[in-house]
Design a protein around this motif. Structure first.
Motif, PDB file in Angstrom:
ATOM      1  N   LEU A 163       0.145   1.964 -13.762  1.00  0.00           N
ATOM      2  CA  LEU A 163      -0.255   2.527 -12.471  1.00  0.00           C
ATOM      3  C   LEU A 163      -0.420   4.056 -12.542  1.00  0.00           C
ATOM      4  N   ARG A 189      -6.998   0.218  -4.766  1.00  0.00           N
ATOM      5  CA  ARG A 189      -5.704  -0.412  -4.461  1.00  0.00           C
ATOM      6  C   ARG A 189      -5.781  -1.931  -4.383  1.00  0.00           C
ATOM      7  N   VAL A 195      -5.231  -3.139  -7.858  1.00  0.00           N
ATOM      8  CA  VAL A 195      -3.832  -2.970  -8.263  1.00  0.00           C
ATOM      9  C   VAL A 195      -2.955  -4.000  -7.565  1.00  0.00           C
ATOM     10  N   THR A 196      -3.210  -4.239  -6.293  1.00  0.00           N
ATOM     11  CA  THR A 196      -2.438  -5.228  -5.546  1.00  0.00           C
ATOM     12  C   THR A 196      -2.572  -6.604  -6.188  1.00  0.00           C
ATOM     13  N   LEU A 234       1.952   1.895  -3.434  1.00  0.00           N
ATOM     14  CA  LEU A 234       0.843   2.403  -4.257  1.00  0.00           C
ATOM     15  C   LEU A 234       0.487   3.846  -3.931  1.00  0.00           C
ATOM     16  N   ASP A 261       0.829  -1.202   0.000  1.00  0.00           N
ATOM     17  CA  ASP A 261       0.000   0.000   0.000  1.00  0.00           C
ATOM     18  C   ASP A 261       0.868   1.259   0.000  1.00  0.00           C
ATOM     19  N   TYR A 280       1.496   6.587  -6.292  1.00  0.00           N
ATOM     20  CA  TYR A 280       0.739   6.757  -7.532  1.00  0.00           C
ATOM     21  C   TYR A 280      -0.595   7.405  -7.172  1.00  0.00           C
TER      22      TYR A 280
END
Length: 189
Positions: free
Chosen positions: A183, A138, A141-142, A128, A125, A131
């Motif tokens: 991202l 998230r 994305v993870t 991230l 996290d 971005y």
């Protein structure tokens, strides 16, 4: 020579070493007992069963990986942090192949609830946050990062990239840069 007393930690450490030497599939209670010079029933005082033994290896692996990721992303953001995250995973997979395999299995509830699991989520996290990705996005994305990184490492591990050019390191680098590009342009809905 006096043998050190068995503990849960020593049994799991031996299982993790066996996994790195021979693969996770080689980790059985009887194989670990042989390595420790004891009979298999002696292990049941320290690990409940085979699943608990594998969960122990997963927990050790997750703690090791978390420490590597923490060091690799510290003080970085954006592409450098993403590269650190990815490289920490790759180095771990290469240096501790059996432990890495232990992270590719469904973990039990104690592993999922561990401090290391919470830490790796927090570290991901943190990467991230470099971005412009809304918190609600998230998790997606993870999942993408995990799929891409672990998928690449799984294919590399079985030699899928050994038969063609360019060198897998070139493709790895391009993949990480492509993730960074994605991202930076992540859709909000």
């Amino acid at each position: 020579m006096t043998r050190a007393p068995l503990t849960s930690a020593s049994v799991i450490a031996e299982a993790a070493a066996l996994a790195d030497e021979s693969g996770l599939e080689a980790v059985t209670l009887s194989a670990v007992a042989r390595r420790l010079g004891v009979r298999t029933p002696s292990l049941y005082s320290h690990v409940r069963d085979h699943a608990a033994l594998l969960d122990g290896v997963s927990a050790v692996a997750l703690a090791d990986l978390t420490a590597r990721v923490a060091e690799a992303v510290a003080g970085r953001s954006g592409l450098p942090a993403l590269e650190g995250l990815a490289e920490a995973h790759r180095a771990f997979a290469r240096q501790s192949p059996g432990r890495w395999q232990a992270l590719q299995r469904r973990a039990g509830p104690t592993v999922v609830a561990s401090d290391a699991a919470r830490s790796i989520v927090a570290l991901t996290d943190a990467v991230l946050r470099g971005y412009d990705i809304p918190p609600g996005e998230r998790v997606h994305v993870t999942r993408l990062l995990g799929s891409t990184i672990n998928g690449y490492l799984a294919l590399e591990r079985i030699g899928s990239f050994d038969h063609s050019e360019p060198d897998p390191d070139v493709s790895w680098r391009r993949s990480v840069v492509a993730l960074d590009t994605l991202l930076r342009a992540w859709p909000t809905e």
